[in-house]
Design an enzyme around this catalytic site. Sequence first.
Site, PDB file in Angstrom:
ATOM      1  N   GLU A 199       3.473   1.583   2.482  1.00  0.00           N
ATOM      2  CA  GLU A 199       4.607   0.661   2.281  1.00  0.00           C
ATOM      3  C   GLU A 199       4.675  -0.452   3.320  1.00  0.00           C
ATOM      4  OE1 GLU A 199       7.778   4.049   2.270  1.00  0.00           O
ATOM      5  OE2 GLU A 199       7.809   3.174   0.287  1.00  0.00           O
ATOM      6  N   ASP A 249       0.826  -1.209   0.000  1.00  0.00           N
ATOM      7  CA  ASP A 249       0.000   0.000   0.000  1.00  0.00           C
ATOM      8  C   ASP A 249       0.863   1.262   0.000  1.00  0.00           C
ATOM      9  OD1 ASP A 249       0.957  -0.208   2.646  1.00  0.00           O
ATOM     10  OD2 ASP A 249      -0.821   0.793   3.445  1.00  0.00           O
TER      11      ASP A 249
HETATM   12  C1  NOJ Z   1       7.821   2.155   7.868  1.00  0.00           C
HETATM   13  C2  NOJ Z   1       6.664   3.059   7.733  1.00  0.00           C
HETATM   14  O1  NOJ Z   1       5.521   2.578   8.348  1.00  0.00           O
HETATM   15  C3  NOJ Z   1       6.419   3.329   6.305  1.00  0.00           C
HETATM   16  O2  NOJ Z   1       5.276   4.081   6.099  1.00  0.00           O
HETATM   17  C4  NOJ Z   1       7.624   4.014   5.763  1.00  0.00           C
HETATM   18  O3  NOJ Z   1       7.426   4.342   4.432  1.00  0.00           O
HETATM   19  C5  NOJ Z   1       8.850   3.148   5.925  1.00  0.00           C
HETATM   20  N1  NOJ Z   1       8.979   2.674   7.256  1.00  0.00           N
HETATM   21  C6  NOJ Z   1      10.100   3.895   5.500  1.00  0.00           C
HETATM   22  O4  NOJ Z   1      10.357   4.995   6.298  1.00  0.00           O
HETATM   23  C1  NOJ Z   2       6.402   7.147   4.398  1.00  0.00           C
HETATM   24  C2  NOJ Z   2       5.033   7.094   3.852  1.00  0.00           C
HETATM   25  O1  NOJ Z   2       4.330   6.054   4.493  1.00  0.00           O
HETATM   26  C3  NOJ Z   2       5.016   6.883   2.361  1.00  0.00           C
HETATM   27  O2  NOJ Z   2       3.707   7.023   1.884  1.00  0.00           O
HETATM   28  C4  NOJ Z   2       5.908   7.862   1.664  1.00  0.00           C
HETATM   29  O3  NOJ Z   2       5.965   7.564   0.299  1.00  0.00           O
HETATM   30  C5  NOJ Z   2       7.299   7.862   2.255  1.00  0.00           C
HETATM   31  N1  NOJ Z   2       7.263   8.006   3.682  1.00  0.00           N
HETATM   32  C6  NOJ Z   2       8.147   8.995   1.686  1.00  0.00           C
HETATM   33  O4  NOJ Z   2       7.575  10.233   1.991  1.00  0.00           O
END
Ligand code: NOJ
Ligand code: NOJ
Length: 465
Positions: free
Chosen positions: A202, A199
């Site tokens: 991530e 999603d």
């Molecule tokens: C875990 C976070 O929940 C996610 O949203 C993020 O993109 C990654 N770590 C990388 O920072």
């Molecule tokens: C974490 C977020 O969860 C994700 O949506 C985003 O792409 C990265 N950070 C970078 O901003």
Amino acid sequence: MGKSFAVALGAVLFISSLSHANVTLSDWIKNREGNALGLMLKNISPSGAAKGAVVASPSKHEPHYFYHWIRDAALIMDVVVELYKKAPTPEAKAHYFNVLMDYINFSRRNQMTPNPSGGLGEPKFEADGSAFTGSWGRPQNDGPALRAVALSRLAMIWLAEGKEQLVRQKLYESELPADRVIKADLEYVSHHWRATDFDLWEECKGKHFYTRMAQRRAMVDGAKLARFLGDGGAAGWYEQQARHISDDLLRHWDKGKKIIVTTLDRDGGIDYKWSGLDASVVLAVHHGFTGDGFFSPSDDRVLATVARLEEAFQKLYAINQKGIPGLAIGRYPEDKYDGYTTSREGNPWFLLTAAFAELYYRAASEFERDGGVLVTPNNQEFFARLGLAQFRVGNRIGANHPHFKDILSRVRAKGDDFLSRIRYHAPDGTFAEQYNRWNGYQQGAPHLTWSYGAFLTAIWQKPGH
Ligand code: NOJ
Ligand code: NOJ
């Protein structure tokens, strides 16, 4: 001397607190807009990155966000397309044209760079354009869809400006295998949307409302562009995929719980999103609604989900129980990502608080355009939360109804409340990713590019701005 100093200091404090109170929200916004824009643009092609790269934040450690995420970059470029369209001078227009051109070239390089996903679903690249080879949640298929949406919008603007040659040279040509950026993305989306993926956060693998909305819009908007350029066969194929995606999207509405469930058919990643609630549903509308009535900002299922999300974050965050104006909004109730690691507790995010403001403004505009509001079992709770509990299911409040103007102004005032909340935690208009759920202090990646982009798109929807 001591006394007069104290008196003088008291006067200074009094005057400065007065002047803060005297600056209306509208004036604060006008005053901070240029600042937000400048800070957003600073993260495009910064020193140490290739031309056309958009870093998620200038931060290189704790957290390391100095990467080009396909999703963040596409959303920022959609904002740049708007700036290009509205540019007040030929110089400004030329400037944004170059920014967009750099991004297009960089994106085509991304598409051709071998990477661990083995396709266009690779979520992020090093700022110099090389592949990121560390372990990550892959693939993330919203990226190519969002990029196609932003660039299709640009293509339509260029066509209206008589730049068909440029569109064909840089963005879309019918030949296969595709070697133009939009065409490659549309082919990828049209052949891969059924697969499960990670999603936008991530974390979770499955079928996501957010990703599907972005994919659907890519297909609908892409089909229009294809048809315009004489690629009728492809247009028909993209339209057909859009219809299938729509069917899939309808499955996310849970009639019993009255929410749009964020993820279905989970087959990997985190497993603790019990509620099914996720503020990404609101982002899905902003980024995926394409003006054809399908899950629009005023859709009663969207408003039902908004009401549930607000209720959840109100209970969850201490800073939502202190009488501060507005409401702080985070990703989802079970979130454990604090901006540094995923083993603690989640917080409200600026970009999501801004997205709620934007949703209220857009919903009000739709009610106004439609000349009325129909109260349904789904949106009744949304109206009740605005202090309009007297409306019963089945009531239609038309444009001539004595309460119609009141409804519109309440919806818009609530949009303002979310922006007031942002102002409260970021009076100088600089935004990190998150603000702490207990004390309101900013944390996580500083100067998050997406925070600025989301702030801009929200204030642009505020009436009178
Ligand atoms: C875990 C976070 O929940 C996610 O949203 C993020 O993109 C990654 N770590 C990388 O920072
Ligand atoms: C974490 C977020 O969860 C994700 O949506 C985003 O792409 C990265 N950070 C970078 O901003």
